[in-house]
Design a protein around this motif. Structure first.
Motif, PDB file in Angstrom:
ATOM      1  N   ILE A  18      60.905   3.116  25.537  1.00  0.00           N
ATOM      2  CA  ILE A  18      59.470   3.394  25.415  1.00  0.00           C
ATOM      3  C   ILE A  18      58.760   3.113  26.729  1.00  0.00           C
ATOM      4  O   ILE A  18      57.875   3.866  27.179  1.00  0.00           O
ATOM      5  CB  ILE A  18      58.867   2.555  24.274  1.00  0.00           C
ATOM      6  CG1 ILE A  18      59.467   3.001  22.929  1.00  0.00           C
ATOM      7  CG2 ILE A  18      57.354   2.672  24.245  1.00  0.00           C
ATOM      8  CD1 ILE A  18      59.082   2.110  21.770  1.00  0.00           C
ATOM      9  N   GLY A  78      56.196   7.946  24.662  1.00  0.00           N
ATOM     10  CA  GLY A  78      56.432   8.313  23.266  1.00  0.00           C
ATOM     11  C   GLY A  78      57.778   8.961  23.032  1.00  0.00           C
ATOM     12  O   GLY A  78      58.354   8.850  21.939  1.00  0.00           O
ATOM     13  N   PHE A 105      60.818   7.020  21.516  1.00  0.00           N
ATOM     14  CA  PHE A 105      61.072   6.821  20.091  1.00  0.00           C
ATOM     15  C   PHE A 105      62.216   7.702  19.592  1.00  0.00           C
ATOM     16  O   PHE A 105      62.893   7.365  18.622  1.00  0.00           O
ATOM     17  CB  PHE A 105      59.804   7.127  19.278  1.00  0.00           C
ATOM     18  CG  PHE A 105      58.769   6.049  19.355  1.00  0.00           C
ATOM     19  CD1 PHE A 105      58.944   4.845  18.671  1.00  0.00           C
ATOM     20  CD2 PHE A 105      57.619   6.222  20.107  1.00  0.00           C
ATOM     21  CE1 PHE A 105      57.990   3.852  18.748  1.00  0.00           C
ATOM     22  CE2 PHE A 105      56.651   5.228  20.179  1.00  0.00           C
ATOM     23  CZ  PHE A 105      56.839   4.033  19.499  1.00  0.00           C
TER      24      PHE A 105
END
Length: 441
Positions: free
Chosen positions: A37, A42, A45
């Protein structure tokens, strides 16, 4: 911050978390996801999700719960007890004979289970009280059980070699065969040490008395051999059919699980309590392995994205100017150090993303290296101050065996293991002869 520095920070963070007592999969997984991360926002993830999907698609992973189930079924149904009685009857008249029989029991358990913890549990609960009751030296027999149980991760069907094969993309059949001869060689070296030591110091391992030997008739000896029939049949159907190409790896593990269940049923020992204990223990161990592998895949993906593997290879070969053999020895030493506070699975999944590509780039055989890794894990298991087997033995041993006794007990057996490691390194054909014979390479 350079990618090399980030990789070093990841590894250091993981080690700190492990030293604080965190579970292995949590330490590896949290560092991996947090680093992903921080590096890619993002999109990081997705790394854990893709790793989970990769794990679910690993068809050979089905072998793990099946092999573990097989071993626990044999243990919980008491078939291991029968095996020890057989070794007791045949070897009790020899000085150190019951200790030799314990090594034989450990080899048999290894061939049924593939994990060292099962051998340790059976040895500590079945063999240790009997050996102490018959006047065997507590330090020697403690070392015998620890050393013998370590064979479980080398003798086929070794679960550790299955995991190594998955991570290194090496054929599991070849790895099993490669571990067979070194495993039996090491067991033979343990037996030679025990016999020689007890001949020089008879009080360490007294033979059965003349009265006890007289009570054991030839008919009793012949009858005791029946205890080895079921384990032999299970091993043949499981491993023999796989080596002959009749079954696949997953099918072989299923055959072993079904055979163990049928053996318990045939001996009228397949009760609800046995089945429940077997399933519960299988579920616990299998889930532990899956979580660790999932975390390792995520950690390895981040390392690969950072180019850490290439950086480590350049550091050893270009910056330090080491030869391939010097690099290999350093890697083995690092495993021994890590083994003082990690188990074999954790060691493998932590450094596999770094070491396996490097071993391949250096021109070494990955099947042979799998055997070296496994032997080194055996040594690390028994290396103070925090060797895995040391604390397992401390938890299972009776009160009269202290931690000092446990530490003293492993010294000669670690020496035997180091000799075996040197022999396999110096003569790779010890490991590669059998798979070469069967697979024709």
């Amino acid at each position: 911050m350079s990618y090399e520095a980030i990789a070093l920070l990841m590894f250091a963070s993981m080690m700190v978390m492990l030293l604080t007592g965190q579970r292995v999969f949590a330490a590896i997984g949290v560092v991996a996801v947090a680093s992903a991360i921080a590096l890619w926002g993002g999109g990081g993830f997705e790394l854990a999700f893709s790793s989970a999907m990769k794990l679910m698609k690993w068809y050979p992973l089905l072998t793990l719960p099946l092999f573990i189930y097989m071993g626990y079924m044999m243990s919980e149904s008491g078939i291991a007890d029968d095996l020890y009685e057989m070794f007791h009857v045949w070897s009790g008249g020899l000085r150190g004979g019951l200790a030799v029989g314990t090594i034989g029991l450990m080899v048999a358990i290894s061939a049924m289970n593939g994990l060292s913890v099962a051998g340790m549990a059976i040895g500590a609960t079945i063999a240790l009280p009997e050996l102490l009751r018959r006047g065997y030296d507590k330090v020697m027999v403690t070392g015998v059980i620890q050393a013998g149980s370590s064979l479980g991760i080398l003798v086929p069907p070794s679960v550790v070699l299955v995991l190594y094969g998955m991570i290194a993309r090496a054929p599991v059949g070849q790895l099993w065969l490669a571990g067979a001869v070194p495993g039996l060689m090491m067991a033979g070296m343990f037996i030679l040490y025990i016999v020689a030591r007890c001949r020089l110091q008879p009080h360490l391992g007294p033979a059965l008395s003349a009265e006890e030997r007289a009570r054991i008739t030839r008919a009793d000896k012949i009858a005791s051999l029946r205890a080895g029939v079921w384990p032999l049949l299970i091993f043949f159907f499981m491993t023999g059919l796989f080596v002959m190409g009749v079954t696949s790896l997953v099918e072989s593990s299923a055959v072993g699980a079904v055979s163990a269940t049928l053996a318990a049923l045939a001996k009228r020992r397949l009760s609800y309590a046995v089945l429940e204990a077997t399933v519960r223990k299988t579920l616990g161990i299998s889930c532990m392995f899956m979580w660790i592998i999932l975390a390792a895949l995520c950690f390895g993906a981040v390392f690969d994205g950072l180019g850490a593997v290439r950086a480590v290879g350049d550091f050893f070969t270009e910056d330090l100017g080491l030869s391939p053999w010097e690099i290999l020895i350093l890697m083995q030493l690092s495993y021994i150090v890590m083994g003082t506070f990690l188990d074999d699975t954790a060691m493998l999944v932590i450094v596999a993303p770094l070491y396996i590509p490097l071993v391949k780039a250096l021109g070494f055989d990955l099947v042979w290296y799998g055997v070296l890794y496994t032997i080194t894990c055996q040594i690390a298991y028994m290396t103070p101050p925090f060797g895995y087997n040391l604390f397992l033995m401390r938890a299972m041993a009776p009160p009269e065996i202290g931690i000092t006794d446990i530490y003293r007990s492993i010294i000669p057996f670690v020496g035997v293991m180091l000799l075996a490691l040197v022999l396999v390194m110096a003569f790779p054909q010890i490991a590669l002869w059998l798979p070469g014979l069967v697979y024709g390479f």
